[in-house]
Design an enzyme around this catalytic site. Structure first.
Site, PDB file in Angstrom:
ATOM      1  N   ARG A  14       0.813  -1.227   0.000  1.00  0.00           N
ATOM      2  CA  ARG A  14       0.000   0.000   0.000  1.00  0.00           C
ATOM      3  C   ARG A  14       0.840   1.267   0.000  1.00  0.00           C
ATOM      4  NH1 ARG A  14      -3.152   1.513   3.238  1.00  0.00           N
ATOM      5  NH2 ARG A  14      -4.832   2.180   1.860  1.00  0.00           N
ATOM      6  N   TYR A  60      -0.059   3.276  -3.183  1.00  0.00           N
ATOM      7  CA  TYR A  60      -0.959   4.420  -2.973  1.00  0.00           C
ATOM      8  C   TYR A  60      -0.297   5.561  -2.212  1.00  0.00           C
ATOM      9  CZ  TYR A  60      -4.230   0.422  -3.280  1.00  0.00           C
ATOM     10  OH  TYR A  60      -4.894  -0.720  -3.622  1.00  0.00           O
ATOM     11  N   CYS A 113      14.312  -6.044  -3.740  1.00  0.00           N
ATOM     12  CA  CYS A 113      15.303  -5.408  -4.597  1.00  0.00           C
ATOM     13  C   CYS A 113      14.693  -4.236  -5.340  1.00  0.00           C
ATOM     14  CB  CYS A 113      15.854  -6.433  -5.572  1.00  0.00           C
ATOM     15  SG  CYS A 113      16.541  -7.818  -4.686  1.00  0.00           S
TER      16      CYS A 113
HETATM   17  N1  LLP Z   1     -17.757  -3.058  -1.928  1.00  0.00           N
HETATM   18  C1  LLP Z   1     -17.182  -2.956  -3.136  1.00  0.00           C
HETATM   19  C2  LLP Z   1     -17.982  -3.165  -4.334  1.00  0.00           C
HETATM   20  C3  LLP Z   1     -15.819  -2.663  -3.239  1.00  0.00           C
HETATM   21  O1  LLP Z   1     -15.251  -2.567  -4.441  1.00  0.00           O
HETATM   22  C4  LLP Z   1     -15.057  -2.472  -2.059  1.00  0.00           C
HETATM   23  C5  LLP Z   1     -13.637  -2.169  -2.148  1.00  0.00           C
HETATM   24  C6  LLP Z   1     -15.702  -2.598  -0.825  1.00  0.00           C
HETATM   25  C7  LLP Z   1     -17.061  -2.886  -0.795  1.00  0.00           C
HETATM   26  C8  LLP Z   1     -14.982  -2.453   0.481  1.00  0.00           C
HETATM   27  O2  LLP Z   1     -14.408  -1.201   0.645  1.00  0.00           O
HETATM   28  P1  LLP Z   1     -13.744  -0.806   2.061  1.00  0.00           P
HETATM   29  O3  LLP Z   1     -14.875  -0.682   3.057  1.00  0.00           O
HETATM   30  O4  LLP Z   1     -12.813  -1.883   2.451  1.00  0.00           O
HETATM   31  O5  LLP Z   1     -13.083   0.486   1.770  1.00  0.00           O
HETATM   32  N2  LLP Z   1      -6.768  -1.954  -2.060  1.00  0.00           N
HETATM   33  C9  LLP Z   1      -7.255  -0.631  -1.690  1.00  0.00           C
HETATM   34  C10 LLP Z   1      -8.732  -0.641  -1.440  1.00  0.00           C
HETATM   35  C11 LLP Z   1      -9.489  -1.134  -2.636  1.00  0.00           C
HETATM   36  C12 LLP Z   1     -10.946  -1.253  -2.331  1.00  0.00           C
HETATM   37  C13 LLP Z   1     -11.638  -1.907  -3.455  1.00  0.00           C
HETATM   38  N3  LLP Z   1     -13.023  -2.088  -3.228  1.00  0.00           N
HETATM   39  C14 LLP Z   1      -6.498  -0.172  -0.456  1.00  0.00           C
HETATM   40  O6  LLP Z   1      -5.617  -0.887   0.004  1.00  0.00           O
HETATM   41  O7  LLP Z   1      -6.733   0.924   0.034  1.00  0.00           O
END
Ligand code: LLP
Length: 462
Positions: free
Chosen positions: A354, A358, A385
């Site tokens: 992350r 990001y 690396c």
């Molecule tokens: N519902 C849908 C349709 C989603 O696409 C996502 C997340 C969630 C629920 C859950 O979202 P949350 O409550 O966890 O924010 N890898 C990124 C986050 C990508 C989220 C993708 N979709 C990160 O590490 O910040």
């Protein structure tokens, strides 16, 4: 002197050992030996048992957060709060959240398989994905997944065909892009229909999907879905999304006579990663969103639909930490006579992408002991690396951090293990759970043998 600079926020030697802030698990504290404890488990014991790096996930906190989300969003009008499995999923976690009354949102056959293995009833599951394979659709329908969220025109036919083959009428929602993209402190309410997910709410594409679905006897439309983003701190973005979804529901009713019974507003509820992050708390966010939807429906003159939500990060993120062992410490001279201390740990971008992906910010502390050494400007880096292999870009750590010390990085329960890779052929760390002073295995650590087992040419010569 490093500690006199204003970057990245100075800390005193006294406060640097503090783990009482909102970024740490609720049970985090220093024990008599000065080591970090989670749910009464000394992190040094956890590393002795599971090796480093290690994810520690507080079962107590995942459960309490799940229960809190369920209660808050149910009071706000939700019929189901689905846990978004992509944040982190294992059989144990699927069972905890199910026992706390949540459904689970799965976005692949793999996530579905774990939920199935955990014994989650099909009607508690909802399936997402912008390109679900026919096998995944068959698997979901065969298992009796309660709801499938339609993301494209192609999928309407695929799901209808699979449902017909299985002799079921499948409940579906249509995912609508509402032109809102929200992240942390801000949201943008234009132009974000230019993305791969969902069908456009404004261009009439959702209306067309609904029209097609209504003609297929093996599908039944139950609702509309919108997910506007992630790591959201306030309800402003949800307000615009709710308004657009409600007006879409109204138009579908007016033009096609189809009543939208259910509105699923997705996830995205943000958490604190660093001091100063100040997301609305769970109850306030739920209450605000609930009021917004009620107001929009009242203004549109339509009955309030059943609501659903899909929080992921908010449930597991703050419940997890990562433990690393320090291997090397280098002091690098910067401009203006500043020194940056590079602290290399035994994991990195393979267990937490992350920061590199990001620019995410994290909080880190020396976890195996207390130190009152003068804090120094530090950067926690991994062992890959790549110079971008950074875990915590800017932080203060005690100036005496040395090889063998354990560091803990806070709020890594979501999107770290679930996005882990084997870059440089590093085995993925274990995930250990804590509860009432006891440790348990959630996922065992990968071994080099696991990696070799994938490679048919790697068989040992006899
Ligand atoms: N519902 C849908 C349709 C989603 O696409 C996502 C997340 C969630 C629920 C859950 O979202 P949350 O409550 O966890 O924010 N890898 C990124 C986050 C990508 C989220 C993708 N979709 C990160 O590490 O910040």
């Amino acid at each position: 002197m490093a500690s006199s600079t204003a970057f990245p926020g100075t800390v005193s030697a006294d406060s640097i050992n503090d783990v009482s802030g909102s970024v740490w698990p609720e049970s985090a504290k220093r024990n008599a030996a000065g080591a970090l404890e989670i749910d009464g488990v000394d992190v040094r014991d956890a590393v002795t048992e599971f090796a480093s790096p290690l994810f520690v996930l507080s079962e107590t906190e995942v459960r309490s957060r799940a229960a809190r989300y369920r209660a808050a969003y149910t009071s706000a009008g939700a019929h189901t709060v689905y846990y978004a499995a992509k944040a982190f999923l294992s059989v144990a976690v699927a069972r905890w959240v199910t026992e706390e009354g949540l459904g689970i949102d799965v976005a692949s056959g793999g996530e579905l398989a774990i939920a199935m293995r955990a014994g989650v009833p099909g009607d508690r599951l909802l399936m997402h994905g912008n390109n679900k394979s026919v096998q995944e659709i068959d698997m979901a329908i065969n298992f009796g997944v309660g709801r499938i969220v339609i993301d494209s025109f192609e999928e309407i036919a695929r799901i209808a065909e699979s449902a017909a083959r299985h002799n079921v009428v499948q409940k579906v929602l249509v995912r609508a892009t509402v032109g809102v993209e929200a992240h942390t402190h801000e949201f943008i309410a234009t132009a974000h229909e230019d993305q791969k997910f969902g069908l456009s709410a404004s261009a009439g594409t959702v209306d067309e999907a609904v029209r097609r679905i209504s003609k297929l006897p093996s599908l039944t439309l139950v609702g509309l879905h919108s997910h506007i983003g992630s790591q959201i701190f306030d309800a402003a973005g949800f307000e615009v999304a709710a308004r657009r979804i409600v007006s879409l529901a109204q138009r579908i009713y007016d033009e096609q006579g189809i009543e939208i019974e259910e509105i699923n507003l997705g996830g995205g509820m943000g958490i604190a990663y660093i001091e100063g992050d100040d997301p609305l708390d769970v109850d306030a966010m739920a209450a605000e969103i609930g009021e917004i939807v009620a107001k929009e429906c009242a203004e549109a003159g339509i009955p309030l639909p059943a609501l659903a939500f899909e929080p992921g990060r908010g449930i597991v993120g703050p419940a997890g930490i990562t433990l690393y062992e320090v291997g090397t410490v280098k002091r690098v001279e910067l401009d203006h006579d500043q020194i940056r201390t590079y602290v290399s740990v035994d994991g990195g971008m393979s267990d937490n992408i992350r920061t590199a992906l990001y620019g995410a910010e994290y909080t880190v502390t020396l976890a195996s002991r207390l130190s009152f050494a003068e804090p120094v400007l530090s950067r926690v880096v991994g062992k890959h690396c790549e110079s971008g292999d950074i875990v915590v870009r800017d932080c203060w750590l005690p100036g005496d951090v040395t090889a063998g010390d354990l560091l803990a990085v806070a709020a890594t329960g979501a999107y770290c293990r679930s996005m882990a890779s084997n870059y440089n052929q590093l085995p993925k760390p274990a995930v250990a759970s804590t509860r009432d002073g006891a440790l348990a295995t959630v996922l065992r650590r990968e071994t080099i043998a696991d990696l070799l087992a994938l490679d048919p040419y790697a068989e040992e010569r006899g």
